[in-house]
Scaffold this motif. Structure first.
Motif, PDB file in Angstrom:
ATOM      1  N   TRP A 265       0.830  -1.217   0.000  1.00  0.00           N
ATOM      2  CA  TRP A 265       0.000   0.000   0.000  1.00  0.00           C
ATOM      3  C   TRP A 265       0.863   1.265   0.000  1.00  0.00           C
ATOM      4  CZ3 TRP A 265      -4.346   1.951  -1.331  1.00  0.00           C
ATOM      5  CH2 TRP A 265      -4.770   3.179  -0.814  1.00  0.00           C
ATOM      6  N   LEU A 277      -1.803   9.090   2.054  1.00  0.00           N
ATOM      7  CA  LEU A 277      -2.724   7.974   2.277  1.00  0.00           C
ATOM      8  C   LEU A 277      -2.130   6.898   3.182  1.00  0.00           C
ATOM      9  CD1 LEU A 277      -4.194   7.510  -1.315  1.00  0.00           C
ATOM     10  CD2 LEU A 277      -5.289   8.607   0.653  1.00  0.00           C
ATOM     11  N   SER A 283      -7.423   4.689   5.434  1.00  0.00           N
ATOM     12  CA  SER A 283      -6.725   3.648   4.669  1.00  0.00           C
ATOM     13  C   SER A 283      -5.647   2.981   5.514  1.00  0.00           C
ATOM     14  CB  SER A 283      -6.117   4.254   3.401  1.00  0.00           C
ATOM     15  OG  SER A 283      -5.254   5.342   3.713  1.00  0.00           O
ATOM     16  N   ARG A 289      -9.549  -0.019   4.434  1.00  0.00           N
ATOM     17  CA  ARG A 289      -9.569   0.391   3.030  1.00  0.00           C
ATOM     18  C   ARG A 289     -10.778  -0.188   2.311  1.00  0.00           C
ATOM     19  NH1 ARG A 289      -3.832  -0.124   3.690  1.00  0.00           N
ATOM     20  NH2 ARG A 289      -3.797  -2.273   2.891  1.00  0.00           N
ATOM     21  N   LEU A 296     -11.420   5.639  -2.026  1.00  0.00           N
ATOM     22  CA  LEU A 296     -10.047   5.377  -2.446  1.00  0.00           C
ATOM     23  C   LEU A 296      -9.940   4.993  -3.921  1.00  0.00           C
ATOM     24  CD1 LEU A 296      -8.892   3.436   0.736  1.00  0.00           C
ATOM     25  CD2 LEU A 296      -8.143   5.713   0.028  1.00  0.00           C
TER      26      LEU A 296
END
Length: 325
Positions: A265, A277, A283, A289, A296
């Protein structure tokens, strides 16, 4: 690997294929590719039903079915009427000089004609009898479904796979045509290899019981684990435990993207120039998420909007984010 079967792993192994459709033929095809001599037993007159399944190719007035060619390379074929005494005797003679029988006929078919594993091992104690069925039929482990016939879509449905494929507002959807058959053929071939290896120690064959439902349930492992540990039921079209995962839109089509953890990520966030983020509470991990997927996904696809699939794939892979068109 050499084109000669003499130097392949299963050179010298003879396999009898009491097979039809896909799972049995795919299994024996793998064994044949590894060098085994495979003798496919077919019904006189009609043969394997897949001889009539399109697409067809015709050459010199002879029409052949792609449905048959796909899973039957490197084999010999023998038309044998197992309903006749002569046909059964011929099969017994073949079994006496063979190593493996692969059978995916309707459960109970071989019992009715006296050619099941218990009968054949008396002829050849070294024989390995691999039975592929929808629900398994190993003596002592049968279920109320063991006698049922099954095709691939039945196994997909009863293992929850169909219920997870597609979108929340649409009906359950099957995956690839024949996937349960192909996967079961592969799993059975693996079981046969183990049985052959064990025979080197014991000198005896054994029954290999391959249930399509068991094989497909193994592919649904993540969802089974989720429910077993949390009691949460997976929902079609929505991954609650990991995100992003799915198809994301570029200017010329879609790419496949999967982010299983926060390591990937961070790489994704840096690549799309949104390092904020990484620490954004919306997130923080895959579950969160997933709860904020709509928010997102818009951010990710905004970055992709002016890029071709090739450009997006190249940028993400260069950053260590596995993706493909």
């Amino acid at each position: 690997m050499s084109n000669s079967t003499e130097n392949r792993p299963l050179s010298g192994i003879r396999v009898i294929g009491l097979e039809q459709y896909m799972s049995g033929p795919y299994c024996t095809m793998l064994l044949a590719d590894a060098g085994a001599e495979v003798i496919k037993i077919e019904r006189p007159g009609s043969g394997d039903p897949r001889r009539l399944i399109p697409p067809f190719v015709e050459k010199n007035g002879v029409k052949k079915a792609g449905g048959y060619l796909s899973y039957n390379r490197n084999k010999k074929s023998l038309a044998l009427n197992l309903q006749s005494e002569a046909g059964r005797e011929t099969l017994k003679q073949l079994v006496s000089v063979s190593d493996v029988v692969v059978e995916n006929l309707r459960p109970g078919s071989m019992d009715k004609i006296g050619l099941n594993y218990d009968s054949l091992k008396k002829i050849n104690p070294r024989i390995i009898y691999a039975a592929i069925s929808g629900f398994g039929r190993l003596p002592g482990f049968e279920s109320e479904y063991s006698s049922r016939p099954a095709f691939d879509i039945v196994a997909e449905a009863m293992t929850g796979i169909m219920d997870l494929v597609g979108f929340a507002d649409k009906p359950p959807t099957y995956t690839l045509y024949g996937m349960a058959d192909v996967h079961s053929g592969l799993a059975t071939a693996y079981g046969i290899m183990q049985a052959l290896f064990m025979r080197e120690r014991t000198g005896l064959g054994q029954m290999v019981d391959s249930a399509m439902v068991d094989n497909m349930l193994a592919l649904n492992e993540r969802m089974v684990t989720l429910y077993s540990l949390t009691g949460e039921e997976p929902k079609r079209g929505s991954l609650r435990h990991v995100w992003p995962r799915g198809a994301f839109k570029c200017k010329d089509g879609y790419i496949a993207l999967n982010v299983p953890d926060n390591i990937i990520w961070k790489r994704l966030a840096d690549t799309i120039q949104r390092p904020d983020l990484v620490d954004d509470p919306r997130s923080a991990d895959g579950v969160i998420r997933g709860e904020n997927a709509e928010f997102l996904q818009a951010i990710i696809e905004d970055w992709m909007a002016d890029k071709t699939r090739g450009e997006a794939v190249s940028a993400l892979n260069d950053a260590g984010v596995p993706t493909g068109p």
